[in-house]
Design a protein around this motif. Structure first.
Motif, PDB file in Angstrom:
ATOM      1  N   THR A 287       0.849  -1.188   0.000  1.00 34.64           N
ATOM      2  CA  THR A 287       0.000   0.000   0.000  1.00 34.64           C
ATOM      3  C   THR A 287       0.885   1.238   0.000  1.00 34.64           C
ATOM      4  N   LEU A 288       0.471   2.232  -0.782  1.00 31.72           N
ATOM      5  CA  LEU A 288       1.222   3.492  -0.849  1.00 31.72           C
ATOM      6  C   LEU A 288       0.239   4.643  -0.685  1.00 31.72           C
ATOM      7  N   ASP A 289       0.578   5.560   0.178  1.00 26.96           N
ATOM      8  CA  ASP A 289      -0.195   6.791   0.364  1.00 26.96           C
ATOM      9  C   ASP A 289       0.612   7.929  -0.238  1.00 26.96           C
ATOM     10  N   ILE A 290       0.073   8.578  -1.261  1.00 27.29           N
ATOM     11  CA  ILE A 290       0.757   9.679  -1.938  1.00 27.29           C
ATOM     12  C   ILE A 290      -0.051  10.948  -1.735  1.00 27.29           C
ATOM     13  N   ALA A 291       0.438  11.832  -0.883  1.00 28.21           N
ATOM     14  CA  ALA A 291      -0.232  13.103  -0.612  1.00 28.21           C
ATOM     15  C   ALA A 291      -1.696  12.893  -0.243  1.00 28.21           C
ATOM     16  N   GLY A 292      -1.949  11.889   0.587  1.00 26.13           N
ATOM     17  CA  GLY A 292      -3.314  11.656   1.048  1.00 26.13           C
ATOM     18  C   GLY A 292      -4.149  10.741   0.177  1.00 26.13           C
ATOM     19  N   ARG A 293      -3.599  10.287  -0.945  1.00 30.93           N
ATOM     20  CA  ARG A 293      -4.315   9.360  -1.824  1.00 30.93           C
ATOM     21  C   ARG A 293      -3.723   7.966  -1.618  1.00 30.93           C
ATOM     22  N   GLU A 294      -4.531   7.060  -1.116  1.00 27.99           N
ATOM     23  CA  GLU A 294      -4.033   5.726  -0.808  1.00 27.99           C
ATOM     24  C   GLU A 294      -4.446   4.731  -1.882  1.00 27.99           C
ATOM     25  N   GLY A 295      -3.526   3.861  -2.265  1.00 28.20           N
ATOM     26  CA  GLY A 295      -3.818   2.851  -3.278  1.00 28.20           C
ATOM     27  C   GLY A 295      -3.011   1.598  -3.044  1.00 28.20           C
ATOM     28  N   ARG A 296      -3.510   0.514  -3.600  1.00 31.10           N
ATOM     29  CA  ARG A 296      -2.848  -0.782  -3.477  1.00 31.10           C
ATOM     30  C   ARG A 296      -2.074  -1.056  -4.750  1.00 31.10           C
TER      31      ARG A 296
ATOM     32  N   ALA B 259       6.380  15.246  -3.212  1.00 30.73           N
ATOM     33  CA  ALA B 259       5.114  14.721  -2.682  1.00 30.73           C
ATOM     34  C   ALA B 259       5.390  13.872  -1.440  1.00 30.73           C
ATOM     35  N   TRP B 260       4.707  14.169  -0.349  1.00 33.06           N
ATOM     36  CA  TRP B 260       4.831  13.337   0.842  1.00 33.06           C
ATOM     37  C   TRP B 260       4.218  11.969   0.546  1.00 33.06           C
ATOM     38  N   HIS B 261       4.881  10.899   0.970  1.00 35.71           N
ATOM     39  CA  HIS B 261       4.349   9.570   0.697  1.00 35.71           C
ATOM     40  C   HIS B 261       4.781   8.586   1.787  1.00 35.71           C
ATOM     41  N   THR B 262       3.933   7.598   1.977  1.00 34.87           N
ATOM     42  CA  THR B 262       4.171   6.559   2.978  1.00 34.87           C
ATOM     43  C   THR B 262       3.945   5.203   2.334  1.00 34.87           C
ATOM     44  N   THR B 263       4.882   4.285   2.538  1.00 31.94           N
ATOM     45  CA  THR B 263       4.788   2.933   1.987  1.00 31.94           C
ATOM     46  C   THR B 263       4.541   1.950   3.125  1.00 31.94           C
TER      47      THR B 263
ATOM     48  N   ALA C 129      -1.723   8.856 -10.226  1.00 31.44           N
ATOM     49  CA  ALA C 129      -0.958   8.359  -9.070  1.00 31.44           C
ATOM     50  C   ALA C 129      -0.721   6.857  -9.151  1.00 31.44           C
ATOM     51  N   PHE C 130      -1.780   6.075  -9.324  1.00 31.01           N
ATOM     52  CA  PHE C 130      -1.674   4.626  -9.406  1.00 31.01           C
ATOM     53  C   PHE C 130      -1.969   4.203 -10.834  1.00 31.01           C
ATOM     54  N   VAL C 131      -0.972   3.598 -11.473  1.00 30.39           N
ATOM     55  CA  VAL C 131      -0.966   3.454 -12.927  1.00 30.39           C
ATOM     56  C   VAL C 131      -1.025   1.988 -13.357  1.00 30.39           C
ATOM     57  N   PRO C 132      -2.146   1.536 -13.939  1.00 32.10           N
ATOM     58  CA  PRO C 132      -2.168   0.185 -14.514  1.00 32.10           C
ATOM     59  C   PRO C 132      -1.191   0.116 -15.680  1.00 32.10           C
ATOM     60  N   MET C 133      -0.423  -0.961 -15.759  1.00 33.50           N
ATOM     61  CA  MET C 133       0.589  -1.092 -16.795  1.00 33.50           C
ATOM     62  C   MET C 133       0.168  -2.108 -17.843  1.00 33.50           C
ATOM     63  N   ALA C 134       0.264  -1.706 -19.107  1.00 32.36           N
ATOM     64  CA  ALA C 134      -0.027  -2.604 -20.219  1.00 32.36           C
ATOM     65  C   ALA C 134       1.124  -3.594 -20.397  1.00 32.36           C
ATOM     66  N   PRO C 135       0.901  -4.697 -21.145  1.00 32.50           N
ATOM     67  CA  PRO C 135       1.939  -5.724 -21.314  1.00 32.50           C
ATOM     68  C   PRO C 135       3.319  -5.209 -21.721  1.00 32.50           C
ATOM     69  N   PRO C 136       3.441  -4.213 -22.635  1.00 29.26           N
ATOM     70  CA  PRO C 136       4.796  -3.738 -22.978  1.00 29.26           C
ATOM     71  C   PRO C 136       5.552  -3.181 -21.773  1.00 29.26           C
ATOM     72  N   ALA C 137       4.854  -2.439 -20.918  1.00 33.00           N
ATOM     73  CA  ALA C 137       5.513  -1.890 -19.728  1.00 33.00           C
ATOM     74  C   ALA C 137       5.866  -2.998 -18.746  1.00 33.00           C
ATOM     75  N   VAL C 138       4.950  -3.963 -18.573  1.00 34.13           N
ATOM     76  CA  VAL C 138       5.217  -5.090 -17.676  1.00 34.13           C
ATOM     77  C   VAL C 138       6.453  -5.857 -18.140  1.00 34.13           C
ATOM     78  N   ALA C 139       6.562  -6.069 -19.450  1.00 32.81           N
ATOM     79  CA  ALA C 139       7.704  -6.803 -19.996  1.00 32.81           C
ATOM     80  C   ALA C 139       9.007  -6.048 -19.755  1.00 32.81           C
TER      81      ALA C 139
END
Length: 253
Positions: free
Chosen positions: A38-47, A60-64, A94-104
Motif C-alpha cells: 500500500t502506498l499513500d501519496i499526498a493523502g491518496r491511498e492505493g494498493r 510529494a509526501w508519501h508513505t509505503t 498516481a496509481f498506474v495500470p501497466m499494459a503488457p509492454p511496460a510489464v515486460a
C-alpha cells in the motif's frame, strides 16, 4: 532527505510494515514485481501489485506500507526529461495500470537487477522506453487479477492451476486466460513458472536454505524438478547458480 541523484537510479526493495513518511526532490516510480503493498501519496491511498505501479511526484509526501511479502523496482527519475503531458497524467492518476509492454520492460530489468548485471548505460536506455510504454497506454480500470496474483505469490508452494486461480478471482477459467493475455502478455501456467523460478533464484542467492527446501517452498515437487526447470530456462543448476551469485557478491566492492 536523500541527496539528489545525478542520473536515474534503480533499486530492488522490499517493504515491511509502515516505513514512515518521506519526500524527495525527484519523481519516483514504484514498480511491483512480487506481492503487493500500500502506498499513500499526498493523502491518496492505493494498493500496488503486479501490473499496477505508482508515480510519486517531486516533493510529494508519501508513505509505503508492506503488510505481506513484496518486492518492487524503485526508479528515482533524475536526469531524464519526462514530457509535461505524461508527468501531469501520471501525477493525476498516481496509481498506474501497466499494459503488457511496460510489464515486460519492468520484468526484463528486474531480472538484470537480480543477477547484478545491469549498468548505468542500460538504465539510461531503459528509462525512456519505460516512460514511452507508460505514455502510450490508456488508463484502464484496476485489474481483476491483482488480488489473485498477490495470493498466488504468497503461496507458491500450493499446486495452483488456472482453474484454482479462476475460483480465487471469481472468474471463469477462460476469462482468466483472456486477462492474462491482455494484461500480462502470457498464460497462467507460464506466469506461475516464471514466478516460481524468480523466487527460487532469490532464495538461492540471498539465503542459506537447503536447495531441497527451496524447491518445495516455491512449488516444485522436489529438488530434481527445480533442477530441470533451471536447466531448461537458464542452462544451469540450483547449486551452480548459488555458487555463481556468491562468487559475484564477493567481487562487489
Amino acid at each position: 532527505m536523500a541527496a539528489f541523484p545525478a542520473q536515474p537510479d534503480l533499486s530492488l526493495r522490499s517493504y515491511d510494515g509502515d516505513t514512515g513518511t518521506d519526500r524527495h526532490d525527484w519523481a519516483q516510480l514504484v514498480l511491483p514485481v512480487r506481492g503487493s503493498l500500500t502506498l499513500d501519496i499526498a493523502g491518496r491511498e492505493g494498493r500496488l501489485g503486479v501490473a499496477r505501479a505508482a508515480y510519486v511526484p517531486t516533493q510529494a509526501w508519501h508513505t509505503t506500507i508492506g503488510d505481506r511479502p513484496n518486492q518492487s523496482l524503485v526508479l528515482d527519475v533524475a536526469g531524464v526529461d519526462i514530457p509535461d503531458a505524461l508527468a501531469d497524467r501520471l501525477a493525476s492518476e498516481a496509481f498506474v495500470p501497466m499494459a503488457p509492454p511496460a510489464v515486460a520492460l519492468v520484468d526484463y530489468m528486474r531480472l538484470l537487477v537480480e543477477e547484478g548485471t545491469h549498468g548505468a548505460d542500460q538504465l539510461v536506455r531503459w528509462v525512456p522506453l519505460l516512460l514511452d510504454a507508460l505514455g502510450r497506454q490508456r488508463p484502464r480500470p484496476l485489474s481483476r487479477l491483482q488480488a489473485m496474483l498477490a495470493a498466488v505469490e504468497e503461496a507458491l508452494a500450493l499446486p495452483w492451476t488456472a482453474a484454482d486461480m479462476a475460483r480465487h478471482a471469481n472468474l471463469s477459467t477462460s476469462r482468466v486466460h483472456e486477462l492474462f493475455r491482455a494484461e500480462l502478455g502470457t498464460t497462467p501456467r507460464a506466469w506461475l513458472a516464471e514466478r516460481r523460478l524468480a523466487r527460487a533464484r532469490e532464495w538461492l542467492a540471498r539465503s542459506d536454505r537447503p536447495i531441497a527446501t527451496i524447491a518445495t517452498e516455491v512449488g516444485y515437487g522436489d529438488q530434481s524438478a527445480m533442477t530441470r526447470a533451471m536447466r531448461d530456462a537458464m542452462d544451469t543448476t540450483p547449486a551452480a547458480y548459488r555458487r555463481q551469485q556468491r562468487e559475484a557478491a564477493t567481487k562487489i566492492p
